[in-house]
Design an enzyme around this catalytic site. Structure first.
Site, PDB file in Angstrom:
ATOM      1  N   THR A 111      50.862  38.548  44.328  1.00  0.00           N
ATOM      2  CA  THR A 111      51.870  37.678  43.733  1.00  0.00           C
ATOM      3  C   THR A 111      51.871  36.303  44.413  1.00  0.00           C
ATOM      4  OG1 THR A 111      53.188  39.564  43.130  1.00  0.00           O
ATOM      5  CG2 THR A 111      54.403  37.566  43.560  1.00  0.00           C
ATOM      6  N   GLY A 138      58.318  44.857  38.291  1.00  0.00           N
ATOM      7  CA  GLY A 138      58.479  44.986  39.744  1.00  0.00           C
ATOM      8  C   GLY A 138      59.644  44.175  40.273  1.00  0.00           C
ATOM      9  N   ASP A 139      59.564  43.823  41.553  1.00  0.00           N
ATOM     10  CA  ASP A 139      60.659  43.104  42.212  1.00  0.00           C
ATOM     11  C   ASP A 139      60.669  41.610  41.886  1.00  0.00           C
ATOM     12  OD1 ASP A 139      58.153  42.994  43.635  1.00  0.00           O
ATOM     13  OD2 ASP A 139      59.208  41.955  45.247  1.00  0.00           O
TER      14      ASP A 139
HETATM   15  N1  ASP Z   1      55.674  42.475  44.117  1.00  0.00           N
HETATM   16  C1  ASP Z   1      54.771  42.498  43.011  1.00  0.00           C
HETATM   17  C2  ASP Z   1      55.099  43.638  42.074  1.00  0.00           C
HETATM   18  O1  ASP Z   1      55.404  44.725  42.545  1.00  0.00           O
HETATM   19  C3  ASP Z   1      53.351  42.637  43.411  1.00  0.00           C
HETATM   20  C4  ASP Z   1      52.846  41.704  44.477  1.00  0.00           C
HETATM   21  O2  ASP Z   1      53.599  41.210  45.309  1.00  0.00           O
HETATM   22  O3  ASP Z   1      51.646  41.459  44.464  1.00  0.00           O
HETATM   23  O4  ASP Z   1      54.984  43.471  40.883  1.00  0.00           O
END
Ligand code: ASP
Length: 322
Positions: free
Chosen positions: A189, A219-220
């Site tokens: 991300t 996701g978050d």
């Molecule tokens: N946090 C992101 C998700 O779970 C993934 C990432 O940080 O690469 O979608």
């Protein structure tokens, strides 16, 4: 006048020097530096932290090696479903989009949700309809097609696994009580946090989520308080990591809460938050800035693509743990 500061990330995970070529590392560094310069240009002309984080994230979304915007990973069906959020620490306003398709820069759409609607998060087809009404730029499927992502999907489908970003292997931690949630090898991300010359803080985060994700998994990243948070009194935070755990830890808000309730410094609060992620089995990291222009970049994975500029204007970019 406050001390301006900007930090960015391009994901965390098993990023090992032994597995990196000199050329690829140069490309990653170039992508990070370009985003830092773009955000810094705004901050150094007394622009707002909100404009700076948005502009930096747009650059990272346009850079094909990171898992956001153009370089987003593929869903099971070979599509790209994008999540993003942004928050203004000055007035606690925030905007987010989840599960949008063919939007070139989801972070811009998140900002429009913040500024043009009375809501915080829009998702799916409704968010896409809002994007059309706002005349944001769309890009065809081919724009989001990158060969390395497609090969990742093919591998993931073959192995019947869901994975985050560059993860070529999944590691299941049987000691971990939450081991039904697979641990990714690498995450990708992007995000930015900034403090502007008025002492206003802002944060933004954007992602393509997980390779081979199904059923509208979110996701978050687009969740305010989990992937992104900003409050002038404490800090601005953008996270990257295994989203399921980062949601369980209300991770971005957690840094702010530890500063507010425990009177911790930014550095201490950010490290405690990552320690808690380690405790519950979440892998990843975060970037954070406070109103004094201090920066913290803790992570518990092998590496995190990261960079920052503080008042002296010096650019620092790092990838590995040491
Ligand atoms: N946090 C992101 C998700 O779970 C993934 C990432 O940080 O690469 O979608």
């Amino acid at each position: 006048m406050a001390k301006i500061a900007l930090a960015i990330h391009g994901g965390a995970g098993t990023i090992l020097k032994s597995e990196m070529t000199a050329e690829l590392e140069k490309e990653y560094r170039g992508g990070l530096e370009n985003a830092l310069r773009t955000g810094w240009d705004i901050l150094s002309k007394n622009g707002s932290s909100l404009d700076a984080v948005e502009a930096a994230v747009v650059e990272l979304e346009n850079f094909p090696l990171f898992n956001a915007g153009r370089g987003s990973v593929f869903t099971h069906e070979g599509k790209n479903e994008l999540d993003a959020s942004i928050m203004d620490g000055k007035n606690l306003r925030a905007g987010a989009v989840a599960f949008v398709k063919n939007v070139k820069n989801p972070v811009k759409l998140a900002r429009l949700v913040m500024e043009k609607t009375e809501h915080i998060m829009l998702g799916g087809e409704g968010a896409n309809e809002f994007a059309r009404q706002m005349n944001v730029e769309f890009a065809p499927d081919e724009y989001f097609f990158t060969e390395h992502r497609y090969l990742q999907l093919m591998k993931a489908i073959k192995a019947n696994r869901i994975q985050l970003d560059h993860a070529d292997e999944m590691e299941n931690d049987t000691e971990n009580p939450k081991s039904k949630i697979q641990n990714p090898k690498s995450l990708g991300t992007v995000g930015a946090v900034a403090c502007d010359s008025n002492g206003n803080l802002a944060a933004a985060t954007s992602t393509g989520g997980m390779t081979n994700k199904k059923f509208g998994r979110i996701g978050d990243t687009p969740i305010i308080g989990a992937g992104t948070y900003a409050e002038n009194a404490t800090c601005a935070v953008s996270c990257t990591g295994h989203g399921e755990f980062f949601m369980l830890g209300a991770t971005a808000f957690d840094v702010s809460a530890r500063m507010k309730y425990k009177n911790l410094s930014l550095e201490e609060a950010a490290q405690e938050t990552i320690n808690y992620q380690t405790e519950i089995g979440g892998e990843g990291g975060l970037i954070a800035v406070d109103k004094l222009g201090n920066i913290a970049l803790p992570f518990n994975s092998d590496g995190m693509y990261r960079g920052f500029i503080q008042a002296d204007g010096m650019i620092t970019i790092s990838i590995y743990r040491n």
